[in-house]
Design an enzyme around this catalytic site. Structure first.
Site: not given
Ligand code: ZN
Length: 260
Positions: A207, A209
């Site tokens: 994903d 950060d």
């Protein structure tokens, strides 16, 4: 004899140990303590392979408690020449999104630990200018391209200690100079080079950060993780089949001319 040529250090993803022929587990003692788990040895298409899960198979060892020196020294004692370290990472860049594959060519170490096998006595200042093995990187990128995966052939991996994630302010600072962020691969790269073994990282993005401020649902994370594990397995299988045990790189002579 208990030995292998190529090792996989698995995070959440590795090749399936069930696919190895003549698979067996070995416990390796080192002067640095115990590795994270028993190491599985076997052959894949005739290549002698070792598999070690850095968080243990039950995923019980958090990043800050991994005994990296024991893990790398154990693989060295088994005769391993080349290591592929897999990693789930966060992205620090907009164009690097969940599910992408990254083969980093640089790292920045923002941890507070010292990583070395050397203590008082004879020691070496090894070069880390190009910290990852160019041969393994080339093999990994070639495989990912053949598989038509979304690939970043280069990238800078930034390492934090964990187990916490970064603050928003730190994440925004990190993205000025790095592309992906993780907690484990830097000590492995340094210690492997001190033992004159090749190592490269196969990273898959989980994903963005925390800089991005884009909330992600747990269902979405699970979907991406499952896809990343599948892609990692495919890349590892095809790469191991084609990777020579020794190549043209200089990883195997990292200590030459480096003695203090
Ligand atoms: Zn190398």
């Amino acid at each position: 004899m208990d030995s292998a040529d190529i090792a996989i250090i698995g995070g959440t993803a590795s090749i399936d140990p069930g696919l190895l022929r003549e698979a067996r587990d070995v416990s390796v003692a080192t002067p640095y303590g115990k590795p994270s788990d028993a190491i599985t040895l076997g052959t894949l298409d005739g290549v002698r392979v070792a598999i070690l899960f850095r968080h243990s198979r039950k995923h019980t060892i958090p990043p800050h408690l991994i005994n990296h020196r024991a893990n790398i020294d154990a693989l060295h004692r088994l005769g391993v020449k080349r290591i592929i370290a897999t990693a789930a990472v966060g992205s620090l860049q907009e164009d690097c999104s969940a599910g992408d594959v990254v083969i980093p060519d640089q790292f920045i170490d923002c941890s507070k630990e010292v990583h070395t096998f050397f203590g008082e006595g004879k020691f070496y200042h090894i070069s880390m200018a190009d910290p990852f093995c160019p041969d393994i990187r080339q093999a990994l990128t070639g495989t990912a391209k053949r598989l038509n995966l979304r690939l970043h052939e280069r990238g800078t991996y930034l390492r934090i200690d964990g187990p916490q994630f970064s603050t928003r302010a730190a994440s925004k600072m990190y993205r000025q100079s790095a592309d992906i962020i993780g907690m484990t691969c830097v000590p492995e790269a340094i210690l492997a080079r001190e033992r004159q073994m090749c190592l490269a990282v196969l990273a898959t993005v989980t994903d963005y950060d925390v800089w991005s401020d884009k909330p992600v649902s747990y269902d979405e994370i699970k979907r991406v993780m499952a896809m990343n594990i599948e892609n990692t397995r495919k890349i590892l299988h095809d790469t191991i089949r084609t990777l020579p045990i020794r190549g043209s790189c200089s990883c195997g002579s990292a200590l030459e001319g480096a003695e203090a």
